[in-house]
Design an enzyme around this catalytic site. Structure first.
Site, PDB file in Angstrom:
ATOM      1  N   THR B  53       0.673  -1.125   0.259  1.00 48.23           N
ATOM      2  CA  THR B  53       0.068  -0.261  -0.374  1.00 48.23           C
ATOM      3  C   THR B  53       0.954   1.225  -0.120  1.00 48.23           C
ATOM      4  O   THR B  53       1.833   1.504   0.599  1.00 48.23           O
ATOM      5  CB  THR B  53      -1.016  -0.051   1.117  1.00 48.23           C
ATOM      6  OG1 THR B  53      -2.130   1.125   0.861  1.00 48.23           O
ATOM      7  CG2 THR B  53      -0.478  -0.442   3.042  1.00 48.23           C
ATOM      8  N   GLU B  54       0.510   2.152  -0.959  1.00 48.94           N
ATOM      9  CA  GLU B  54       1.082   3.571  -1.295  1.00 48.94           C
ATOM     10  C   GLU B  54       1.587   3.909   0.110  1.00 48.94           C
ATOM     11  O   GLU B  54       2.949   4.675  -0.053  1.00 48.94           O
ATOM     12  CB  GLU B  54       0.631   4.594  -2.055  1.00 48.94           C
ATOM     13  CG  GLU B  54       0.330   4.234  -3.226  1.00 48.94           C
ATOM     14  CD  GLU B  54      -1.717   3.084  -3.499  1.00 48.94           C
ATOM     15  OE1 GLU B  54      -1.049   2.556  -2.614  1.00 48.94           O
ATOM     16  OE2 GLU B  54      -1.497   3.822  -4.393  1.00 48.94           O
ATOM     17  N   ASN B  55       0.775   4.286   1.092  1.00 43.39           N
ATOM     18  CA  ASN B  55       1.405   4.684   2.988  1.00 43.39           C
ATOM     19  C   ASN B  55       2.554   3.784   3.593  1.00 43.39           C
ATOM     20  O   ASN B  55       2.855   4.562   3.743  1.00 43.39           O
ATOM     21  CB  ASN B  55       0.326   5.503   3.056  1.00 43.39           C
ATOM     22  CG  ASN B  55      -0.425   4.130   3.565  1.00 43.39           C
ATOM     23  OD1 ASN B  55      -0.658   3.221   2.575  1.00 43.39           O
ATOM     24  ND2 ASN B  55      -0.768   4.114   5.316  1.00 43.39           N
ATOM     25  N   SER B  95       8.630   3.783  -0.464  1.00 41.42           N
ATOM     26  CA  SER B  95       7.357   3.364  -1.266  1.00 41.42           C
ATOM     27  C   SER B  95       7.204   3.208  -2.920  1.00 41.42           C
ATOM     28  O   SER B  95       6.283   2.303  -3.555  1.00 41.42           O
ATOM     29  CB  SER B  95       5.556   3.983  -0.424  1.00 41.42           C
ATOM     30  OG  SER B  95       4.991   3.011  -0.346  1.00 41.42           O
TER      31      SER B  95
END
Lengths: 235, 232
Positions: B53-55, B95
């Site tokens: 996930t991007e975060n 990320s």
């Protein structure tokens, strides 16, 4: 060396009108809510805010907008579960918006921290967000030139800090905080606990103290998500 | 036509299930916010993909029970998640180095329009409003494989698979497979290649609701959602 300051008000004291301020966090995770609210208490105007989002509910960055501190937001995703503060200011024309792809936003910030004035990325090639930007071909593929993104100040949130500025982060609250710490002239951190040097094992330091200028302890930080669910409004 | 399609088309869970069948053991996968997130529920038994996930989390798991949320532990959709053993946290530049450096095996996103050359429009309708792009432009340009989950037609019955996107692009020439409510379509050499279709529709009727030529090579398989754990 002791970078700790006693109060939130003292921590944000150098931030004046017209400053560019990076604010860490992704939604509420890692958002330095207490520093943001201290900045609202101080009340500088005409700020440019750099964050992934553009505020939610009536606390944090949303409250900064409602209180008239912000003239421009640079972000990737100005939508949230309750975006009324941003939406109203944007529609009224009092708030300028620059939308940046999330990875480009992160890399522009990282580049600034690393002294790299520009770089090329495949992201946004052929889209409206690449308009006006130089394009180059490397090894047969097209890339868009993006520039570094610097700030006068960064407001960030960590878990444990020591008085030399070394920091750790809690879970996914890390997100933009470590790279923003590198990209601002003055980085102001709130942490849950300020410890003596040596309290954080060197292997576990995520942000080395060289990137941090001021640190304030907020022993029981509030979570933006919980404040929003409680219907909180600041001030 | 639209009403007839409603009776035979796959629902979103069934589309997500079909996409999950193609995710290999050990693949690093990013699922878009909303509908694509459902793909994780249908991971094929015995395979262990790692979700990104991007975060800044690798190897996260499903949502915790209500009341168990930790709001420092969320996904890109700002929803509370859990961790699997072997999870990792990292900052945003790392990320997106995973994304932009080509380390992700698969990105699965939603779509407004997909063109036969692989162009994708999924971030802005172009009709004003407030633009918000998130990580979509990064994912589509750099993941090794970019797939789309979508209804085959819009709410008004217009094709979403088109010759050329009329909405603002998210990426150019990036999509290689479409899992629609009626078919599985690959994109190669500037064309749509029909691989599977739901048995209730004829080729001609499917072509009629597709905005560009559907090419075929070899057999077109029946798109059937069944088996252990398959949604109904």
């Amino acid at each position: 060396m002791d970078k700790s300051v006693a109060t939130l008000a003292e921590a944000v004291a150098p931030i004046g009108d017209g400053a560019t301020v990076m604010i860490g966090g992704f939604g509420g995770s890692g958002a330095p809510i207490e520093l943001i609210h201290a900045l609202i208490d101080k009340g500088p105007k005409n700020l440019t805010v750099i964050n992934n989002n553009a505020g939610n509910g009536h606390v944090g960055i949303a409250a900064m907008i409602e209180q008239g501190l912000v003239s421009k937001i640079i972000c990737s995703f100005p939508r949230s579960s309750d975006p009324i503060a941003f939406n109203e200011a944007f529609k009224a024309g009092t708030l300028e918006l620059e939308v940046v792809p999330q990875g480009t936003l992160a890399e522009r910030i990282r580049a600034a921290g690393a002294g790299i004035p520009a770089f090329y990325t495949a992201t946004s090639f052929g889209t409206d967000l690449a308009e006006g930007k130089p394009v180059e071909t490397f090894d047969g593929k097209s890339y868009v030139q993006e520039r570094w993104l610097k700030a006068d100040f960064a407001l960030i949130k960590g878990e444990i800090g020591d008085t030399m500025g070394n920091m750790t982060y809690r879970m996914a609250a890390r997100n933009f905080n470590p790279i923003m710490a590198m990209a601002a002239d003055c980085t102001i951190a709130q942490v849950t606990r300020i410890a003596e040097p040596g309290a954080i094992p060197p292997e576990q330091v995520v942000t080395p103290g060289i990137f941090v200028d001021r640190m304030v302890e907020v022993a029981e930080p509030r979570q933006e998500e919980i404040l929003i669910r409680e219907g909180a409004v600041y001030p | 036509m639209t009403n007839a399609l409603d009776d035979i088309k796959l629902n979103n869970d069934q589309i997500a299930w079909r996409a999950a069948q193609d995710i290999e053991d050990g693949a690093y996968v990013n699922l878009g916010i909303g509908f694509p997130e459902r793909v994780a529920q249908y991971t094929v038994k015995g395979r262990t993909p790692v979700f990104h996930t991007e975060n800044g989390v690798l190897n996260f798991g499903p949502a915790p029970a209500e009341g168990e949320e930790d709001w420092d532990l969320i996904n890109a959709g700002k929803k509370a998640i859990t961790l699997k053993s072997g999870a990792a946290f990292f900052h945003h530049a790392d990320s997106f180095a995973m994304v932009r450096g080509g380390h992700l095996d698969v990105a699965i996103l939603g779509a407004f329009q997909i063109a036969q050359n692989g162009d994708l429009a999924n971030w802005s309708t172009g009709k004003g409003g407030i633009p918000a792009v998130g990580g979509a432009m990064d994912l589509v340009q750099s993941a090794k494989r970019v797939a789309v989950l979508t209804d085959h037609v819009t709410k008004h019955g217009d094709p979403k698979l088109v010759e050329r996107c009329t909405m603002p692009l998210t990426g150019v020439g990036c999509v290689t497979r479409i899992y629609s409510s009626l078919a599985v379509v690959d994109i190669a050499d500037g064309h749509f290649w029909l691989r599977e279709k739901v048995p209730g529709i004829s080729f001609d009727d499917l072509q009629a609701v597709t905005g560009a030529e559907l090419k075929t090579e070899g057999d077109v398989l029946d798109l059937i959602v069944s088996g252990e754990g398959a949604p109904v």
